[in-house]
Design a protein around this motif. Structure first.
Motif, short mmCIF file in Angstrom:
data_model
loop_
_atom_site.label_atom_id
_atom_site.label_comp_id
_atom_site.label_asym_id
_atom_site.label_seq_id
_atom_site.Cartn_x
_atom_site.Cartn_y
_atom_site.Cartn_z
N VAL A 176 53.50 70.57 38.19
CA VAL A 176 53.21 71.13 39.65
C VAL A 176 52.80 70.04 40.56
O VAL A 176 52.49 68.95 39.84
N SER A 177 53.37 70.15 41.77
CA SER A 177 53.09 68.97 42.68
C SER A 177 52.99 69.75 43.99
O SER A 177 53.19 70.86 44.24
N GLY A 178 52.31 68.79 45.17
CA GLY A 178 52.10 69.25 46.28
C GLY A 178 51.25 68.43 47.31
O GLY A 178 51.37 67.26 46.82
N GLU A 179 50.92 68.96 48.53
CA GLU A 179 50.10 68.26 49.12
C GLU A 179 48.69 68.83 49.49
O GLU A 179 48.45 70.03 49.24
N ASN A 180 47.69 67.82 49.60
CA ASN A 180 46.41 68.38 50.11
C ASN A 180 46.06 67.45 50.94
O ASN A 180 45.35 66.48 50.70
N GLY A 181 45.99 67.83 52.32
CA GLY A 181 45.79 66.98 53.52
C GLY A 181 46.69 65.68 53.56
O GLY A 181 47.94 66.06 53.54
N LEU B 59 44.13 71.28 42.41
CA LEU B 59 44.90 70.30 43.06
C LEU B 59 45.26 70.38 44.42
O LEU B 59 45.14 69.43 45.27
N ALA B 60 45.51 71.58 44.72
CA ALA B 60 46.16 71.84 46.04
C ALA B 60 44.88 72.15 47.17
O ALA B 60 45.05 71.66 48.54
N GLY B 61 44.00 72.71 46.64
CA GLY B 61 42.72 73.02 47.37
C GLY B 61 43.25 73.99 48.53
O GLY B 61 43.98 74.87 48.31
N PRO B 62 42.78 73.34 50.00
CA PRO B 62 43.45 74.32 50.95
C PRO B 62 45.06 73.52 51.19
O PRO B 62 45.54 74.30 52.46
N GLY B 63 45.50 72.81 50.58
CA GLY B 63 47.05 72.39 50.69
C GLY B 63 48.16 73.35 50.29
O GLY B 63 47.65 74.65 50.28
N LYS B 64 48.99 72.78 49.88
CA LYS B 64 49.91 73.81 49.13
C LYS B 64 50.88 73.18 48.25
O LYS B 64 51.18 71.66 47.98
N VAL B 65 51.40 73.88 47.29
CA VAL B 65 52.18 73.36 46.15
C VAL B 65 53.74 73.49 46.74
O VAL B 65 54.07 74.39 47.44
N THR B 66 54.42 72.44 46.52
CA THR B 66 55.66 72.20 47.09
C THR B 66 56.75 72.19 45.86
O THR B 66 57.86 72.35 46.10
N TYR B 67 56.29 72.13 44.60
CA TYR B 67 56.99 72.11 43.41
C TYR B 67 56.43 72.56 42.21
O TYR B 67 55.32 72.21 42.22
N LYS B 68 57.12 73.50 41.24
CA LYS B 68 56.63 73.78 40.22
C LYS B 68 57.71 74.20 39.21
O LYS B 68 58.56 74.75 39.57
N VAL B 69 57.32 74.14 38.03
CA VAL B 69 58.14 74.43 37.01
C VAL B 69 57.13 74.90 35.76
O VAL B 69 56.36 73.96 35.38
N LYS C 218 50.46 79.66 31.73
CA LYS C 218 50.63 80.05 33.11
C LYS C 218 49.29 79.94 33.60
O LYS C 218 49.19 79.69 34.96
N ASP C 219 48.27 80.32 33.01
CA ASP C 219 46.98 80.22 33.34
C ASP C 219 46.43 79.10 33.68
O ASP C 219 45.74 78.56 34.61
N ALA C 220 46.82 78.04 32.73
CA ALA C 220 46.37 76.81 32.94
C ALA C 220 47.11 76.16 34.07
O ALA C 220 46.53 75.27 34.76
N PHE C 221 48.24 76.53 34.22
CA PHE C 221 49.10 76.18 35.38
C PHE C 221 48.41 76.55 36.89
O PHE C 221 48.31 75.77 37.75
N GLU C 222 48.01 77.84 36.70
CA GLU C 222 47.41 78.44 38.01
C GLU C 222 46.09 77.58 38.49
O GLU C 222 45.92 77.37 39.46
N ASP C 223 45.37 77.34 37.34
CA ASP C 223 43.96 76.90 37.63
C ASP C 223 44.15 75.22 38.15
O ASP C 223 43.60 74.94 38.97
N THR C 224 45.24 74.54 37.34
CA THR C 224 45.42 73.21 38.08
C THR C 224 46.08 73.11 39.56
O THR C 224 45.62 72.40 40.14
N ALA C 225 46.99 73.97 39.67
CA ALA C 225 47.64 74.26 41.14
C ALA C 225 46.73 74.29 42.01
O ALA C 225 46.30 73.88 43.13
N SER C 226 45.67 75.31 41.78
CA SER C 226 44.41 75.75 42.77
C SER C 226 43.74 74.45 42.98
O SER C 226 43.11 74.24 43.99
#
Length: 183
Positions: free
Chosen positions: A132-137, A114-124, A104-112
């Motif tokens: 984790v996937s999403g968009e950043n700009g 990669l997303a930067g100021p963007g957002k996470v749109t999918y996670k399992v 869970k901690d590794a997930f949070e670090d990766t999501a933060s």
């Protein structure tokens, strides 16, 4: 009376009967001219695929060599970077977990990261892996991490959102072929 066993035998008999009838039609030439539906060809199938295997962290991943060009294994042999002419980047890497970091901690670090100021749109998140996937700009990202035997093994793909028709089918294949190869 074993109802489950009887049901299995009946289904097995019917399946064999259907296959036998189909084989007989083919042998006798019956049904000539019948067109069976063909599975759709996925865009990912239009590429030439190779496999990168990491010996140190014991994982492998396939990649489309006509899109993503390997840049050589890293100096410490933890992984490799693959670059595309359109700016897409695939990185694969492993790392040890001497401090017993939780998935869970590794997930949070990766999501933060990669997303930067963007957002996470999918996670399992599961006990032995996460996605984790999403968009950043204008960039889209997808990351998958496996965890086993005190090691994290990850891949991350970043690409421009305008190229999503190219990379979405590629991602499906990458996610499916990314595996632990040892231990």
């Amino acid at each position: 009376m074993n109802v489950h066993g009887s049901f299995k035998r009946a289904v097995s008999f019917r399946v064999k009967a259907v296959w036998s009838a189909l084989a007989a039609c083919i042998v006798l030439g019956l049904g000539a001219g019948i067109v069976l539906p063909r599975a759709p060809v996925l865009a990912a199938d239009n590429h030439t695929w190779k496999v990168y295997t990491n010996v140190r962290f014991q994982y492998s991943i396939c990649y489309p060599e006509d899109i993503l060009v390997p840049q050589g294994e890293s100096e410490n042999s933890d992984g490799q970077k693959f670059l595309a002419k359109d700016g897409a980047k695939l990185i694969v890497f492993g790392r040890n977990n001497p401090l017993n970091e939780q998935v869970k901690d590794a997930f949070e670090d990766t999501a933060s990261r990669l997303a930067g100021p963007g957002k996470v749109t999918y996670k399992v998140i599961r006990p032995g892996w996460f996605v984790v996937s999403g968009e950043n700009g204008n960039s889209l990202f997808y990351a998958k991490t496996l965890y086993a035997h005190e090691q994290f093994k990850s891949f991350e793909l970043n690409y421009d959102s305008s190229a999503s028709t190219v990379y979405k089918p590629v991602l499906t294949r990458l996610a499916g072929c990314f595996v632990n190869t040892g231990r």
